[in-house]
Design an enzyme around this catalytic site. Structure first.
Site, PDB file in Angstrom:
ATOM      1  N   ILE A  57       5.697  62.636  -1.650  1.00  0.00           N
ATOM      2  CA  ILE A  57       6.020  64.046  -1.444  1.00  0.00           C
ATOM      3  C   ILE A  57       4.886  64.967  -1.892  1.00  0.00           C
ATOM      4  O   ILE A  57       4.794  66.113  -1.472  1.00  0.00           O
ATOM      5  CB  ILE A  57       7.355  64.425  -2.138  1.00  0.00           C
ATOM      6  CG1 ILE A  57       7.872  65.782  -1.644  1.00  0.00           C
ATOM      7  CG2 ILE A  57       7.196  64.424  -3.652  1.00  0.00           C
ATOM      8  CD1 ILE A  57       8.298  65.805  -0.226  1.00  0.00           C
ATOM      9  N   HIS A  58       3.987  64.476  -2.731  1.00  0.00           N
ATOM     10  CA  HIS A  58       2.879  65.305  -3.202  1.00  0.00           C
ATOM     11  C   HIS A  58       1.635  65.150  -2.342  1.00  0.00           C
ATOM     12  O   HIS A  58       0.550  65.551  -2.740  1.00  0.00           O
ATOM     13  CB  HIS A  58       2.550  64.956  -4.657  1.00  0.00           C
ATOM     14  CG  HIS A  58       3.710  65.145  -5.566  1.00  0.00           C
ATOM     15  ND1 HIS A  58       4.412  64.087  -6.091  1.00  0.00           N
ATOM     16  CD2 HIS A  58       4.324  66.261  -6.017  1.00  0.00           C
ATOM     17  CE1 HIS A  58       5.403  64.547  -6.832  1.00  0.00           C
ATOM     18  NE2 HIS A  58       5.367  65.864  -6.802  1.00  0.00           N
ATOM     19  N   GLY A  59       1.792  64.541  -1.164  1.00  0.00           N
ATOM     20  CA  GLY A  59       0.650  64.387  -0.267  1.00  0.00           C
ATOM     21  C   GLY A  59      -0.086  63.079  -0.436  1.00  0.00           C
ATOM     22  O   GLY A  59      -1.153  62.891   0.150  1.00  0.00           O
ATOM     23  N   GLU A  60       0.468  62.154  -1.225  1.00  0.00           N
ATOM     24  CA  GLU A  60      -0.188  60.871  -1.414  1.00  0.00           C
ATOM     25  C   GLU A  60      -0.169  60.070  -0.116  1.00  0.00           C
ATOM     26  O   GLU A  60       0.802  60.124   0.624  1.00  0.00           O
ATOM     27  CB  GLU A  60       0.519  60.026  -2.499  1.00  0.00           C
ATOM     28  CG  GLU A  60       0.591  60.670  -3.853  1.00  0.00           C
ATOM     29  CD  GLU A  60       1.861  61.495  -4.065  1.00  0.00           C
ATOM     30  OE1 GLU A  60       2.137  61.835  -5.212  1.00  0.00           O
ATOM     31  OE2 GLU A  60       2.576  61.793  -3.076  1.00  0.00           O
TER      32      GLU A  60
END
Length: 171
Positions: A57-60
């Protein structure tokens, strides 16, 4: 939140949150990356015909990069992975199709339609649902599919009135 509003103690609220965590799974798919402001550049790059599955969800970046697929194929990959980790058959569930920030709402509803068909084919009843941008990863295109196996108690807590910037009902 409903338990805290009703005056429950911290231990009871924490236990309910732990139960929701144990009964929930999520799987994300990205059609583009996001740009974290502090970094100033995309966290990963995708070709015009690629997608990243299993993203954070954090762009990983995800667990696998593949060629673009249809909504039905994407949902099958996501829900098959969730179902392998936590059996859904015979359950009543809450489904969240969460846009990642850059996905039009109509495309999120296309994904929800595929989710509803997949779950119906696997003897799963959707009793509550949310579709929209609730927790985004800036401007990333894609979606996160989350499923929570409900109990009558969790359904009652979910249905309690809520008034937050992102969710409002029951008042």
């Amino acid at each position: 939140g409903a338990l805290a509003e009703a005056g429950a103690g911290l231990a009871e609220v924490a236990a309910a949150a732990g139960e929701v965590n144990e009964r929930s799974r999520s799987f994300g798919v990205a059609l583009s990356s996001c740009t974290v402001p502090a970094a100033g550049e995309p966290t990963f790059t995708l070709g015009a015909d690629e997608m990243e599955i299993g993203i954070g969800i954090h762009g990983e970046p995800g667990r696998e990069r593949t060629k673009l697929q249809s909504a039905d194929e994407i949902v099958d990959a996501a829900l098959s992975a969730i179902h392998a980790d936590m059996s859904l058959s015979g359950s009543e569930v809450l489904v969240l199709v969460n846009g990642m920030g850059g996905t039009p709402l109509i495309e999120q509803y296309v994904a929800y339609g595929a989710v509803a068909r997949w779950l119906a084919d696997h003897d799963v009843t959707i009793t509550r649902r949310l579709v929209g941008n609730f927790v985004t990863s800036l401007e990333m295109a894609g979606c996160m599919i989350s499923v929570c196996r409900l109990t009558p108690e969790l359904t009652q807590l979910w249905d309690a009135p809520v008034e937050t910037p992102g969710l409002r009902w029951g008042r």
